[in-house]
Design a protein around this motif. Structure first.
Motif, PDB file in Angstrom:
ATOM      1  N   HIS A  75       0.960  -1.116   0.134  1.00 14.71           N
ATOM      2  CA  HIS A  75       0.056  -0.039   0.024  1.00 14.71           C
ATOM      3  C   HIS A  75       0.818   1.245  -0.012  1.00 14.71           C
ATOM      4  CE1 HIS A  75      -2.969  -2.868   0.671  1.00 14.71           C
ATOM      5  NE2 HIS A  75      -2.518  -3.333   1.850  1.00 14.71           N
ATOM      6  N   GLY A  76       1.758   1.315  -0.941  1.00 18.61           N
ATOM      7  CA  GLY A  76       2.650   2.391  -1.165  1.00 18.61           C
ATOM      8  C   GLY A  76       2.484   3.375  -2.334  1.00 18.61           C
ATOM      9  N   LEU A  77       2.980   4.511  -2.341  1.00 22.76           N
ATOM     10  CA  LEU A  77       2.688   5.547  -3.383  1.00 22.76           C
ATOM     11  C   LEU A  77       4.106   5.803  -3.613  1.00 22.76           C
ATOM     12  CD1 LEU A  77       1.073   7.022  -5.308  1.00 22.76           C
ATOM     13  CD2 LEU A  77       1.010   8.979  -3.587  1.00 22.76           C
ATOM     14  N   VAL A  78       4.637   5.379  -4.712  1.00 19.57           N
ATOM     15  CA  VAL A  78       6.201   5.385  -5.056  1.00 19.57           C
ATOM     16  C   VAL A  78       6.205   6.264  -6.455  1.00 19.57           C
ATOM     17  CG1 VAL A  78       8.138   4.007  -5.678  1.00 19.57           C
ATOM     18  CG2 VAL A  78       6.437   2.918  -4.330  1.00 19.57           C
ATOM     19  N   GLU A  79       6.735   7.420  -6.098  1.00 18.42           N
ATOM     20  CA  GLU A  79       6.680   8.455  -7.215  1.00 18.42           C
ATOM     21  C   GLU A  79       8.375   8.972  -7.389  1.00 18.42           C
ATOM     22  OE1 GLU A  79       2.602  10.660  -7.136  1.00 18.42           O
ATOM     23  OE2 GLU A  79       3.685  11.170  -5.328  1.00 18.42           O
ATOM     24  N   GLY A  80       8.760   8.779  -8.685  1.00 21.80           N
ATOM     25  CA  GLY A  80       9.998   9.565  -9.026  1.00 21.80           C
ATOM     26  C   GLY A  80      11.189   8.878  -8.241  1.00 21.80           C
ATOM     27  N   VAL A  81      11.039   7.588  -7.836  1.00 20.80           N
ATOM     28  CA  VAL A  81      12.236   7.207  -7.106  1.00 20.80           C
ATOM     29  C   VAL A  81      13.164   6.697  -8.180  1.00 20.80           C
ATOM     30  CG1 VAL A  81      10.857   6.564  -5.086  1.00 20.80           C
ATOM     31  CG2 VAL A  81      11.349   5.031  -6.758  1.00 20.80           C
ATOM     32  N   SER A  82      14.576   6.422  -7.702  1.00 19.92           N
ATOM     33  CA  SER A  82      15.572   5.840  -8.644  1.00 19.92           C
ATOM     34  C   SER A  82      16.053   4.725  -7.598  1.00 19.92           C
ATOM     35  CB  SER A  82      16.851   6.851  -9.023  1.00 19.92           C
ATOM     36  OG  SER A  82      17.491   6.246  -9.698  1.00 19.92           O
ATOM     37  N   TRP A  83      15.898   3.639  -8.083  1.00 21.11           N
ATOM     38  CA  TRP A  83      16.516   2.246  -7.573  1.00 21.11           C
ATOM     39  C   TRP A  83      17.257   1.584  -8.573  1.00 21.11           C
ATOM     40  CZ3 TRP A  83      10.869   0.202  -5.455  1.00 21.11           C
ATOM     41  CH2 TRP A  83      10.876   1.134  -4.352  1.00 21.11           C
ATOM     42  N   ARG A  84      17.933   2.558  -9.721  1.00 19.94           N
ATOM     43  CA  ARG A  84      18.644   2.046 -10.739  1.00 19.94           C
ATOM     44  C   ARG A  84      19.843   1.081 -10.201  1.00 19.94           C
ATOM     45  NH1 ARG A  84      20.053   2.787 -16.010  1.00 19.94           N
ATOM     46  NH2 ARG A  84      18.140   3.894 -16.387  1.00 19.94           N
ATOM     47  N   GLY A  85      19.892  -0.149 -10.831  1.00 20.19           N
ATOM     48  CA  GLY A  85      21.078  -0.811 -10.544  1.00 20.19           C
ATOM     49  C   GLY A  85      20.923  -1.566  -9.392  1.00 20.19           C
ATOM     50  N   GLN A  86      19.998  -1.540  -8.496  1.00 17.41           N
ATOM     51  CA  GLN A  86      19.858  -2.294  -7.234  1.00 17.41           C
ATOM     52  C   GLN A  86      19.406  -3.784  -7.629  1.00 17.41           C
ATOM     53  OE1 GLN A  86      19.943  -1.036  -4.003  1.00 17.41           O
ATOM     54  NE2 GLN A  86      19.931   1.096  -4.511  1.00 17.41           N
ATOM     55  N   GLN A  87      20.347  -4.485  -6.614  1.00 18.62           N
ATOM     56  CA  GLN A  87      20.136  -5.940  -6.399  1.00 18.62           C
ATOM     57  C   GLN A  87      18.813  -6.266  -5.561  1.00 18.62           C
ATOM     58  OE1 GLN A  87      23.627  -8.155  -6.253  1.00 18.62           O
ATOM     59  NE2 GLN A  87      24.690  -7.242  -8.034  1.00 18.62           N
ATOM     60  N   ILE A  88      17.955  -6.765  -6.067  1.00 21.74           N
ATOM     61  CA  ILE A  88      16.886  -7.381  -5.154  1.00 21.74           C
ATOM     62  C   ILE A  88      16.260  -8.539  -5.106  1.00 21.74           C
ATOM     63  CG2 ILE A  88      14.228  -6.667  -5.124  1.00 21.74           C
ATOM     64  CD1 ILE A  88      14.699  -4.005  -6.640  1.00 21.74           C
ATOM     65  N   ALA A  89      16.086  -9.238  -4.090  1.00 25.56           N
ATOM     66  CA  ALA A  89      15.758 -10.648  -4.073  1.00 25.56           C
ATOM     67  C   ALA A  89      14.329 -10.882  -3.136  1.00 25.56           C
ATOM     68  CB  ALA A  89      17.065 -11.435  -3.244  1.00 25.56           C
ATOM     69  N   ASP A  90      13.549 -11.733  -3.631  1.00 24.18           N
ATOM     70  CA  ASP A  90      12.378 -12.222  -2.830  1.00 24.18           C
ATOM     71  C   ASP A  90      11.609 -10.825  -2.382  1.00 24.18           C
ATOM     72  OD1 ASP A  90      12.736 -14.847  -3.321  1.00 24.18           O
ATOM     73  OD2 ASP A  90      14.388 -14.682  -1.759  1.00 24.18           O
ATOM     74  N   LEU A  91      11.738  -9.812  -3.067  1.00 24.29           N
ATOM     75  CA  LEU A  91      10.829  -8.675  -2.633  1.00 24.29           C
ATOM     76  C   LEU A  91       9.350  -8.815  -3.285  1.00 24.29           C
ATOM     77  CD1 LEU A  91      10.483  -5.869  -1.137  1.00 24.29           C
ATOM     78  CD2 LEU A  91      11.304  -4.721  -3.244  1.00 24.29           C
ATOM     79  N   SER A  92       8.160  -8.585  -2.554  1.00 24.14           N
ATOM     80  CA  SER A  92       7.182  -8.571  -3.058  1.00 24.14           C
ATOM     81  C   SER A  92       6.460  -7.081  -2.665  1.00 24.14           C
ATOM     82  CB  SER A  92       6.084  -9.697  -2.352  1.00 24.14           C
ATOM     83  OG  SER A  92       6.419 -10.907  -2.543  1.00 24.14           O
ATOM     84  N   ILE A  93       5.839  -6.640  -3.950  1.00 26.03           N
ATOM     85  CA  ILE A  93       5.275  -5.199  -3.953  1.00 26.03           C
ATOM     86  C   ILE A  93       3.851  -5.650  -3.979  1.00 26.03           C
ATOM     87  CG2 ILE A  93       5.080  -3.037  -4.816  1.00 26.03           C
ATOM     88  CD1 ILE A  93       8.105  -3.243  -5.636  1.00 26.03           C
ATOM     89  N   ARG A  94       3.139  -5.016  -3.040  1.00 32.72           N
ATOM     90  CA  ARG A  94       1.511  -5.322  -3.179  1.00 32.72           C
ATOM     91  C   ARG A  94       0.684  -4.018  -2.894  1.00 32.72           C
ATOM     92  NH1 ARG A  94       0.534 -10.873  -2.271  1.00 32.72           N
ATOM     93  NH2 ARG A  94       2.346 -12.002  -1.927  1.00 32.72           N
TER      94      ARG A  94
END
Length: 228
Positions: free
Chosen positions: A34-53
């Motif tokens: 339940h997040g509002l994600v606006e204009g962020v930069s996560w470029r090049g990040q390494q992500i494992a087992d993350l769920s966005i709902r």
């Protein structure tokens, strides 16, 4: 419950109220809900087992991320940049993805269910073992110069998309709705396309594919002799 229909495919869409969402700027260590994600930069990040709902993601720079496991559930993704990203073993379910860029993105073992891609760019993207577990539709998308292999996308809608120079290898696209899509230099084994829906003006491209697949030698008429 929100739905949209593309051809014969009805997609269940997320139904989010921005007033119920909390502003998010940092990449969380745990699942994001339940997040509002606006204009962020996560470029090049390494992500494992993350769920966005249940999130709305707008104008985010997710380019060149490496994402394994987890996925997106009940999300709206608008004008996001995933160019050069690598998504492996990710699920995308009940999501609307519009105006987003997947140039050169690699999707491997990705599972799609109730997903709408609208006006997105998948040019030079690589899809490997991507499967449709439910309704999936692409509308007004650019998929040129892509490579799809061992995908299971039976019955998907690819309406008014540019499929020029898209190459399929050992994919199941049977029963797909390709009406209105550009098929210039589209390459696929004929048995990958069993039962697809086309319009009459797309038949010349299908004929070209059949000629190439069967190595038919098309020659000019032999000159006829003249009686003396």
């Amino acid at each position: 419950m929100r739905t949209t229909t593309v051809g014969d495919v009805t997609v269940l869409l997320p139904d989010l109220d921005p007033e119920d969402l909390d502003q998010v700027t940092d990449l969380p260590d745990d699942d994001l809900r339940h997040g509002l994600v606006e204009g962020v930069s996560w470029r090049g990040q390494q992500i494992a087992d993350l769920s966005i709902r249940g999130c709305r993601i707008t104008g985010a720079d997710l380019g060149e991320i490496t994402w394994e496991g987890g996925g997106f559930y009940g999300c709206e993704i608008v004008r996001a940049d995933l160019s050069g990203a690598a998504l492996t073993g990710v699920s995308i379910e009940r999501c609307s993805v519009t105006g987003s860029r997947f140039t050169g993105t690699r999707l491997i073992d990705v599972r799609l269910k109730d997903v709408l891609f609208g006006n997105c760019r998948f040019d030079y993207a690589t899809l490997s073992r991507v499967s449709a577990a439910g309704s999936v539709a692409f509308t007004d998308c650019t998929l040129v110069h892509g490579t799809w292999s061992s995908c299971r996308l039976s019955g998907v809608a690819l309406r008014s998309c540019d499929l020029s120079n898209l190459e399929l290898d050992s994919c199941r696209l049977d029963g797909a709705d390709l009406r209105g899509s550009r098929l210039h230099a589209f390459a696929a084994p004929l048995d990958n396309l069993q039962g697809v829906a086309l319009t009459e003006d797309q038949l010349p491209d299908l004929t070209r594919m059949a000629v190439n697949a069967l190595s038919i030698d098309v020659r000019a008429d032999a000159a006829r002799g003249h009686d003396r």
